[in-house]
Design an enzyme around this catalytic site. Structure first.
Site, PDB file in Angstrom:
ATOM      1  N   LEU A  54      24.354   9.816  -4.774  1.00 28.94           N
ATOM      2  CA  LEU A  54      22.903  10.069  -5.069  1.00 28.94           C
ATOM      3  C   LEU A  54      22.250  11.139  -4.709  1.00 28.94           C
ATOM      4  O   LEU A  54      21.020  11.349  -5.050  1.00 28.94           O
ATOM      5  CB  LEU A  54      22.292   9.018  -4.006  1.00 28.94           C
ATOM      6  CG  LEU A  54      23.042   7.600  -4.221  1.00 28.94           C
ATOM      7  CD1 LEU A  54      22.111   6.543  -3.097  1.00 28.94           C
ATOM      8  CD2 LEU A  54      22.760   6.915  -5.288  1.00 28.94           C
ATOM      9  N   TYR A 104      15.109  20.393 -14.855  1.00 26.28           N
ATOM     10  CA  TYR A 104      15.647  19.362 -13.971  1.00 26.28           C
ATOM     11  C   TYR A 104      16.401  18.242 -15.128  1.00 26.28           C
ATOM     12  O   TYR A 104      17.518  17.917 -14.557  1.00 26.28           O
ATOM     13  CB  TYR A 104      14.392  18.198 -13.437  1.00 26.28           C
ATOM     14  CG  TYR A 104      14.823  17.264 -12.812  1.00 26.28           C
ATOM     15  CD1 TYR A 104      15.640  17.211 -11.899  1.00 26.28           C
ATOM     16  CD2 TYR A 104      14.532  15.860 -13.454  1.00 26.28           C
ATOM     17  CE1 TYR A 104      16.159  15.975 -11.237  1.00 26.28           C
ATOM     18  CE2 TYR A 104      14.796  14.729 -12.759  1.00 26.28           C
ATOM     19  CZ  TYR A 104      15.569  14.889 -11.800  1.00 26.28           C
ATOM     20  OH  TYR A 104      16.177  13.770 -10.923  1.00 26.28           O
ATOM     21  N   PRO A 283     -12.316 -32.523  21.356  1.00 28.69           N
ATOM     22  CA  PRO A 283     -12.113 -33.869  21.787  1.00 28.69           C
ATOM     23  C   PRO A 283     -13.271 -34.735  21.274  1.00 28.69           C
ATOM     24  O   PRO A 283     -14.506 -34.554  21.794  1.00 28.69           O
ATOM     25  CB  PRO A 283     -11.698 -33.807  23.214  1.00 28.69           C
ATOM     26  CG  PRO A 283     -11.250 -32.531  23.497  1.00 28.69           C
ATOM     27  CD  PRO A 283     -12.096 -31.480  22.308  1.00 28.69           C
ATOM     28  N   GLY A 284     -12.875 -36.058  20.798  1.00 30.84           N
ATOM     29  CA  GLY A 284     -14.140 -36.989  20.523  1.00 30.84           C
ATOM     30  C   GLY A 284     -14.853 -36.563  19.178  1.00 30.84           C
ATOM     31  O   GLY A 284     -15.452 -37.458  18.709  1.00 30.84           O
TER      32      GLY A 284
END
Length: 371
Positions: A54, A104, A283-284
């Site tokens: 690579l 390249y 709660p409730g």
């Protein structure tokens, strides 16, 4: 264990490949990179059962470094193999730029020829890949990957430049590249009639569309829209984008709608699969007492205990379902039933709620009626 030598092991492809190879008990990985002691190269080559080459140069200070770092270094490796009469199988990562007549591209094309010639002379297996534009985790931004740059900059509120939004890119995801390389190591490479190998999963998309898509990932923290995971490219781009987040930016706040009863917070939304919210009741407290024509929901109590009540519109019978965090149960909320959820425990009740559609204030499809 098969011994695999990876040159360019600290590069983008090298890092990801080495991580995958090390996760398997079938391979011993030898890593060579620019900072590795040069004398170790020949030692590694002599030990290797398979070579994944690579290493290369793509952003040098001077053009002549292309020839030295690509064609020259490849020739050096082949000379070492042939000097010891070693017929090692090789994967070589070239580039689509090898088709171009620039320094390249020419250096990559010359390196390809060195690999092919070695294979013919020695009856050795060689796998040459002209890779397209790659993306994924660990790719360096502001270097040679526009996707890495977009992800990095957008995640940091930095500007991006889209020179030609209509420019069509052919891209491959790093995990798909790694899978193909491992297939080649195991004798299952995808090879074209001209002798070049290829990654079978690639995507074609306009540069402007990719930029808009990545920008939408950042915006999803505010609009809560989940990217379309049915679109494979979108799914892989989103994973890539997340890998570029700043470490102090992994978390983000949600808008909590808080009152004396508790809180309601939208978490995730999708155009096609509805939304997920988190409901907290003291709660409730009783919440709900409404019904829908078409909208439907799923409730999942993850903390506390509750009674969910239903009554079909126009009828008197009440159905009760008790749920708690002791046994997680999903409760479907059908259309045409007014429903409520009451916290009957001593602690806050936390419920995950899914609705089949995102809330639309113009068409809420929600009608008040006590159970």
């Amino acid at each position: 264990m098969k011994k695999i030598l990876v040159t360019g092991a600290k590069g983008f492809v090298g890092k990801n490949l080495c991580l995958s190879l090390k996760n398997s008990e079938k391979y011993e990985v030898m890593e060579y990179d620019v900072d590795t002691e040069e004398s170790l190269l020949e030692e590694f080559i002599m030990q290797a059962d398979f070579l994944v080459h690579l290493a290369g140069v793509n952003r040098p200070k001077e053009d002549k470094e292309f020839e030295t770092g690509n064609h020259g270094f490849t020739s050096q490796i082949i000379d070492m193999l042939e000097k010891r009469d070693k017929r090692t199988s090789i994967i070589f990562s070239s580039s689509i730029h090898a088709e171009k007549d620039n320094p390249y591209g020419t250096s990559k094309r010359n390196a390809e020829q060195v690999i092919f010639d070695y294979g013919r002379r020695n009856n050795a297996e060689v796998f040459v890949y002209r890779l397209p534009n790659l993306f994924g985790k660990c790719c360096r931004p502001n270097y040679n990957s526009v996707i890495a740059t977009f992800c990095h900059n957008i995640a940091r509120d930095l500007p991006i430049t889209v020179n030609d939004p209509n420019y069509v890119m052919n891209v491959a995801y790093i995990d798909d590249v790694v899978d193909e390389f491992i297939n080649a190591i195991e004798g299952r490479a995808n090879i074209k009639e001209d002798g070049f190998c290829y990654v079978p999963i690639t995507y074609t998309r306009a540069l402007g569309e990719i930029a808009i898509l990545i920008q939408s990932f950042k915006e999803s923290r505010k609009n809560l829209l989940v990217p379309n995971m049915d679109d494979e490219l979108c799914k892989k781009l989103y994973s890539t984008y997340l890998s570029y987040l700043k470490e102090d930016d992994f978390s983000y706040p949600l808008k909590m709608n808080v009152d004396h009863r508790g809180a309601f917070t939208e978490f995730l939304k999708t155009p096609e699969r509805g939304q997920v919210s988190v409901n907290v009741s003291k709660p409730g407290i009783v919440k709900g007492n409404h019904w829908h024509h078409t909208k439907n929901e799923k409730f999942l109590v993850v903390s506390g205990e509750a009674v969910i009540r239903f009554r079909k519109i126009g009828e008197k019978d009440i159905i009760e379902v008790r749920v708690s965090d002791k046994e997680l149960r999903v409760v479907d909320i059908p259309p045409g039933y007014t429903h409520s959820i009451e916290n009957v425990g001593q602690t806050d009740l936390v419920t995950i709620m899914w609705a089949n559609e995102c809330f639309d204030p113009e068409r809420p499809d929600t009608y008040y009626e006590e159970v």
